[in-house]
Scaffold this active site. Structure first.
Site, PDB file in Angstrom:
ATOM      1  N   GLU A  91       0.830  -1.198   0.000  1.00 36.82           N
ATOM      2  CA  GLU A  91       0.000   0.000   0.000  1.00 36.82           C
ATOM      3  C   GLU A  91       0.868   1.253   0.000  1.00 36.82           C
ATOM      4  OE1 GLU A  91      -4.207  -1.248   2.005  1.00 36.82           O
ATOM      5  OE2 GLU A  91      -2.610  -0.733   3.427  1.00 36.82           O
ATOM      6  N   CYS A 111       6.437  -6.284   7.331  1.00 38.33           N
ATOM      7  CA  CYS A 111       7.492  -5.665   8.140  1.00 38.33           C
ATOM      8  C   CYS A 111       7.954  -6.636   9.212  1.00 38.33           C
ATOM      9  CB  CYS A 111       6.986  -4.380   8.787  1.00 38.33           C
ATOM     10  SG  CYS A 111       8.265  -3.502   9.723  1.00 38.33           S
ATOM     11  N   GLY A 158       6.991  -1.439   6.163  1.00 32.62           N
ATOM     12  CA  GLY A 158       8.380  -1.858   6.221  1.00 32.62           C
ATOM     13  C   GLY A 158       9.293  -0.884   6.942  1.00 32.62           C
ATOM     14  N   CYS A 331      -1.037   6.772  10.245  1.00 30.93           N
ATOM     15  CA  CYS A 331       0.155   6.141  10.817  1.00 30.93           C
ATOM     16  C   CYS A 331      -0.184   4.803  11.464  1.00 30.93           C
ATOM     17  CB  CYS A 331       0.759   7.083  11.856  1.00 30.93           C
ATOM     18  SG  CYS A 331       2.196   6.415  12.705  1.00 30.93           S
TER      19      CYS A 331
END
Length: 343
Positions: A91, A111, A158, A331
């Protein structure tokens, strides 16, 4: 066949001239790709048919396949779900401000860091993105929206410094005046803190902005929020940041996600001010965004009290204005969709 988006300017010039083409042909190709968003050699009409055929034999220019797009009704923030050539997905986000457009891009499929408040880490880690896949996010968003991106934040899926070489190369490409042409001080790398890579970054000669995702003032609390802290302590990370600042002279942004009852106590604010004392920093306070975990935002009163303590101790701080939370683009809200293993 080589992905043209993996190549630096110098590498592309070398490749083009090795095929017997004039050096300036590289500039023509880049104008089509980066300015006109054309990724088909057949459409590059200022190249001869012979040259187009030759280039098609040696290079591909894979933009990303759009699977889904969501637009925030609150602020126009747009989230893109892309499919990569191997079937994995990532994304990216486009954020709109009165004076600029910012892209938030990913550097990994998933991640490995697994911060407890971040949806990306919950999905696991698959692989690093290639340089071309990082660059293609910018080109694909610009082509889709027909708008020019002026700022880039490496804050998507990531940990950028765990994909160091491809991250750095992509920055050089996005910054190059004949490629992405994005000002270097308009590019920000966000990291949870990989000390040796932070120090290495200082030696790159890239005047990028650096943001450190700290999220806690003590190792005890940060161990719970950011598991990688058990490998790299706060002391090691801040020491690396101090070395980085001595070498670059740059201010560093501290990202601090505030979670009710976990890291938002008055004592946390005082300790944070203590460990950041005499550093050239700015603190971004981010109320936690909803994910699958049952984490709550602090009250408005607590947010303001936390900020006030930092300011009283000479630490610049601001509460970040949330963007895109209604489409899970804020976030910590980006996550993997339809993972396909590459093993």
């Amino acid at each position: 066949m080589k992905n043209l988006l993996d190549l630096s300017y110098e590498e592309l010039v070398a490749e083009v001239t090795s095929l017997g083409l004039e050096r300036y042909r590289a500039d023509q190709i880049l104008d089509w790709v980066f300015n006109k968003k054309v990724n088909n050699f057949d459409e590059m009409t200022n190249l001869s048919k012979q040259h187009r055929a030759l280039l098609k034999e040696h290079f591909s220019i894979p933009f990303l396949k759009l699977l889904d797009k969501k637009v925030s009704r609150i602020d126009g923030t747009t989230k893109f779900l892309w499919e990569l050539e191997d079937g994995n997905t990532i994304e990216s986000v486009m954020l709109f401000h009165p004076d600029r457009i910012t892209a938030c891009i990913s550097t990994q499929v998933g991640c490995p860091v697994k911060c407890i408040f971040c949806a990306t880490g919950m999905s696991g880690f698959v692989r690093n993105l290639t340089t071309g896949e990082i660059v293609a996010q910018i080109l694909s968003m610009e082509r889709e929206e027909k708008k020019k991106i002026g700022n880039v934040v490496y804050m998507g899926m990531g940990e950028p410094l765990l994909n160091y070489e491809n991250t750095i190369k992509s920055i050089r490409i996005l910054n190059h005046k004949k490629m992405g042409n994005i000002g270097i001080r308009r590019i920000t790398i966000s990291t949870v803190g990989i000390p040796d890579r932070i120090i290495q970054l200082a030696e790159e000669g890239l005047d990028v902005k650096l943001a450190l995702s700290l999220h806690a003032p003590t190792n005890f609390k940060r161990d719970q929020l950011v598991p990688l802290n058990k490998k790299y302590s706060i002391e090691e990370i801040l020491n690396a940041v101090k070395i980085y600042q001595r070498k670059t002279g740059n201010r560093v942004t501290i990202e601090y996600v505030l979670i009710r009852g976990i890291n938002d106590e008055i004592s946390d604010a005082k300790k944070l001010a203590e460990i950041l004392k005499n550093m050239k920093i700015f603190v971004n306070l981010i109320p936690v965004n909803p994910t699958a975990e049952d984490l709550k935002k602090p009250s408005r009163e607590r947010l303001l009290a936390f900020k006030r303590i930092l300011l009283e101790n000479g630490i610049e701080a601001e509460i970040r204005r949330e963007k895109g939370s209604d489409i899970e683009a804020a976030c910590g809200q980006l996550r993997l969709k339809r993972i396909k293993s590459t093993s």
